[in-house]
Motif scaffolding. Structure first.
Motif, PDB file in Angstrom:
ATOM      1  N   MET A 100     -10.634  -6.126   0.684  1.00  0.00           N
ATOM      2  CA  MET A 100     -10.888  -5.385   1.915  1.00  0.00           C
ATOM      3  C   MET A 100     -11.390  -3.993   1.561  1.00  0.00           C
ATOM      4  N   ASN A 101     -12.281  -3.499   2.390  1.00  0.00           N
ATOM      5  CA  ASN A 101     -12.593  -2.082   2.349  1.00  0.00           C
ATOM      6  C   ASN A 101     -11.853  -1.434   3.515  1.00  0.00           C
TER       7      ASN A 101
ATOM      8  N   MET B 257      20.009   4.970  -7.669  1.00  0.00           N
ATOM      9  CA  MET B 257      18.941   5.940  -7.727  1.00  0.00           C
ATOM     10  C   MET B 257      18.813   6.581  -6.347  1.00  0.00           C
ATOM     11  N   SER B 258      18.836   7.872  -6.294  1.00  0.00           N
ATOM     12  CA  SER B 258      18.697   8.552  -5.008  1.00  0.00           C
ATOM     13  C   SER B 258      17.231   8.592  -4.621  1.00  0.00           C
ATOM     14  N   GLU B 259      16.967   8.816  -3.357  1.00  0.00           N
ATOM     15  CA  GLU B 259      15.582   8.833  -2.875  1.00  0.00           C
ATOM     16  C   GLU B 259      14.771   9.905  -3.576  1.00  0.00           C
ATOM     17  N   SER B 260      15.410  10.998  -3.974  1.00  0.00           N
ATOM     18  CA  SER B 260      14.676  12.075  -4.627  1.00  0.00           C
ATOM     19  C   SER B 260      14.181  11.677  -6.018  1.00  0.00           C
ATOM     20  N   THR B 261      14.768  10.637  -6.629  1.00  0.00           N
ATOM     21  CA  THR B 261      14.319  10.202  -7.950  1.00  0.00           C
ATOM     22  C   THR B 261      13.415   8.979  -7.899  1.00  0.00           C
ATOM     23  N   VAL B 262      13.165   8.446  -6.714  1.00  0.00           N
ATOM     24  CA  VAL B 262      12.266   7.308  -6.560  1.00  0.00           C
ATOM     25  C   VAL B 262      10.842   7.801  -6.741  1.00  0.00           C
ATOM     26  N   PRO B 263      10.017   7.087  -7.547  1.00  0.00           N
ATOM     27  CA  PRO B 263       8.617   7.498  -7.695  1.00  0.00           C
ATOM     28  C   PRO B 263       7.940   7.607  -6.334  1.00  0.00           C
ATOM     29  N   VAL B 264       7.047   8.564  -6.222  1.00  0.00           N
ATOM     30  CA  VAL B 264       6.375   8.818  -4.943  1.00  0.00           C
ATOM     31  C   VAL B 264       5.748   7.559  -4.378  1.00  0.00           C
ATOM     32  N   ALA B 265       5.093   6.747  -5.225  1.00  0.00           N
ATOM     33  CA  ALA B 265       4.412   5.547  -4.743  1.00  0.00           C
ATOM     34  C   ALA B 265       5.380   4.562  -4.109  1.00  0.00           C
ATOM     35  N   CYS B 266       6.643   4.572  -4.533  1.00  0.00           N
ATOM     36  CA  CYS B 266       7.613   3.617  -4.015  1.00  0.00           C
ATOM     37  C   CYS B 266       8.553   4.225  -2.994  1.00  0.00           C
ATOM     38  N   SER B 267       8.352   5.479  -2.664  1.00  0.00           N
ATOM     39  CA  SER B 267       9.193   6.127  -1.668  1.00  0.00           C
ATOM     40  C   SER B 267       8.835   5.632  -0.286  1.00  0.00           C
ATOM     41  N   PRO B 268       9.793   5.639   0.634  1.00  0.00           N
ATOM     42  CA  PRO B 268       9.466   5.249   2.005  1.00  0.00           C
ATOM     43  C   PRO B 268       8.331   6.116   2.534  1.00  0.00           C
ATOM     44  N   SER B 269       7.392   5.484   3.189  1.00  0.00           N
ATOM     45  CA  SER B 269       6.212   6.196   3.669  1.00  0.00           C
ATOM     46  C   SER B 269       6.496   6.960   4.946  1.00  0.00           C
ATOM     47  N   THR B 270       5.898   8.129   5.013  1.00  0.00           N
ATOM     48  CA  THR B 270       5.955   8.905   6.244  1.00  0.00           C
ATOM     49  C   THR B 270       4.561   8.992   6.853  1.00  0.00           C
ATOM     50  N   ALA B 271       3.660   8.156   6.330  1.00  0.00           N
ATOM     51  CA  ALA B 271       2.282   8.163   6.815  1.00  0.00           C
ATOM     52  C   ALA B 271       2.233   7.687   8.257  1.00  0.00           C
ATOM     53  N   GLY B 272       1.748   8.526   9.119  1.00  0.00           N
ATOM     54  CA  GLY B 272       1.641   8.196  10.533  1.00  0.00           C
ATOM     55  C   GLY B 272       0.350   7.485  10.839  1.00  0.00           C
ATOM     56  N   PRO B 273       0.120   7.199  12.125  1.00  0.00           N
ATOM     57  CA  PRO B 273      -1.058   6.451  12.545  1.00  0.00           C
ATOM     58  C   PRO B 273      -2.377   7.103  12.143  1.00  0.00           C
ATOM     59  N   ALA B 274      -2.420   8.424  12.075  1.00  0.00           N
ATOM     60  CA  ALA B 274      -3.680   9.104  11.792  1.00  0.00           C
ATOM     61  C   ALA B 274      -4.122   8.913  10.346  1.00  0.00           C
ATOM     62  N   ASN B 275      -3.191   8.718   9.434  1.00  0.00           N
ATOM     63  CA  ASN B 275      -3.582   8.663   8.029  1.00  0.00           C
ATOM     64  C   ASN B 275      -3.057   7.440   7.283  1.00  0.00           C
ATOM     65  N   TRP B 276      -2.707   6.388   7.960  1.00  0.00           N
ATOM     66  CA  TRP B 276      -2.162   5.218   7.271  1.00  0.00           C
ATOM     67  C   TRP B 276      -3.158   4.611   6.294  1.00  0.00           C
ATOM     68  N   LEU B 277      -4.436   4.664   6.583  1.00  0.00           N
ATOM     69  CA  LEU B 277      -5.447   4.134   5.673  1.00  0.00           C
ATOM     70  C   LEU B 277      -5.594   4.999   4.422  1.00  0.00           C
ATOM     71  N   ASP B 278      -5.270   6.283   4.540  1.00  0.00           N
ATOM     72  CA  ASP B 278      -5.354   7.180   3.390  1.00  0.00           C
ATOM     73  C   ASP B 278      -4.260   6.908   2.370  1.00  0.00           C
ATOM     74  N   THR B 279      -3.204   6.223   2.772  1.00  0.00           N
ATOM     75  CA  THR B 279      -2.104   5.892   1.867  1.00  0.00           C
ATOM     76  C   THR B 279      -2.520   4.833   0.853  1.00  0.00           C
ATOM     77  N   VAL B 280      -3.473   3.974   1.228  1.00  0.00           N
ATOM     78  CA  VAL B 280      -3.935   2.900   0.349  1.00  0.00           C
ATOM     79  C   VAL B 280      -4.682   3.501  -0.841  1.00  0.00           C
ATOM     80  N   ARG B 281      -4.409   2.969  -2.021  1.00  0.00           N
ATOM     81  CA  ARG B 281      -5.128   3.398  -3.228  1.00  0.00           C
ATOM     82  C   ARG B 281      -6.344   2.489  -3.416  1.00  0.00           C
ATOM     83  N   TRP B 282      -7.450   2.911  -2.872  1.00  0.00           N
ATOM     84  CA  TRP B 282      -8.700   2.168  -2.948  1.00  0.00           C
ATOM     85  C   TRP B 282      -9.250   2.258  -4.362  1.00  0.00           C
ATOM     86  N   ASP B 283      -9.908   1.198  -4.857  1.00  0.00           N
ATOM     87  CA  ASP B 283     -10.496   1.256  -6.193  1.00  0.00           C
ATOM     88  C   ASP B 283     -11.786   2.076  -6.154  1.00  0.00           C
ATOM     89  N   ALA B 284     -12.471   2.164  -7.281  1.00  0.00           N
ATOM     90  CA  ALA B 284     -13.687   2.984  -7.389  1.00  0.00           C
ATOM     91  C   ALA B 284     -14.790   2.522  -6.445  1.00  0.00           C
TER      92      ALA B 284
END
Length: 146
Positions: A50-51, A1-28
C-alpha cells in the motif's frame, strides 16, 4: 517494563485522526507491506503493498485497496474478480512498518483471495526439499478474469 522504558515504536500510539498516516514507516518508495488475514479463520490470505493513498482509501471505504507495483496504480481488491476484501480491522506492527488487515473475503464461498483461484496465496508448503501444493483451485482463473 514500565511504559517509560518501552521503545518508542512499541509504545501506545497517541496519533490522532489528523496524523495517523504519518505514524506508518513508509519505505523509500512510499510503500508499506500489508498482510491480509481472514478474520474468521485466522488464515493468512495474501501479501501486498500500500501507499499512503491506498491505506487512506482502505480506511475510508472499509474494503482493501492496494498499490500495484507492476501497474503503478491503486488496485481495489476484487475490481476485476469480484473477490472483495471487507476490512474489519487495520493494525500496525510494533515497528510501524507492516500493516495487517483483518478481512472477510467476499465474492465466492469459500473466499478466494489468490489470482490462481485459491483461498490463499500461500498454497505451497515446503516438504522434503520440495514445494507441494496443499490447497485446491476453487475456481478456474480463466473464468474469474475476463
Amino acid at each position: 517494563m514500565s511504559e517509560s522504558t518501552v521503545p518508542v515504536a512499541c509504545s501506545p500510539s497517541t496519533a490522532g485522526p489528523a496524523n495517523w498516516l504519518d505514524t506508518v514507516r513508509w519505505d523509500a518508495d512510499g510503500l508499506v507491506p500489508v498482510i491480509a488475514q481472514e478474520v474468521a479463520s485466522g488464515d493468512v490470505l495474501m501479501f501486498a503493498w500500500m501507499n499512503r493513498e491506498a491505506l487512506a482509501a482502505t480506511a475510508a471505504r472499509g474494503e482493501a485497496v492496494y498499490y500495484s507495483r507492476s501497474r503503478k496504480r491503486l488496485w481495489h481488491k476484487g475490481e476485476e474478480s469480484g473477490h472483495v476484501q471487507q476490512v474489519h480491522e487495520i493494525r500496525l506492527d510494533c515497528d510501524q512498518d507492516v500493516v495487517l488487515l483483518k478481512v472477510t473475503q467476499r465474492g465466492h464461498e469459500p473466499g478466494i483471495a489468490c489470482h490462481t483461484g485459491r483461498h490463499s496465496c500461500f498454497f505451497l508448503r515446503h516438504e522434503g526439499g520440495a514445494w507441494v501444493t496443499v490447497e485446491p483451485v476453487l475456481k478456474d482463473p480463466a473464468t474469474i478474469y475476463k
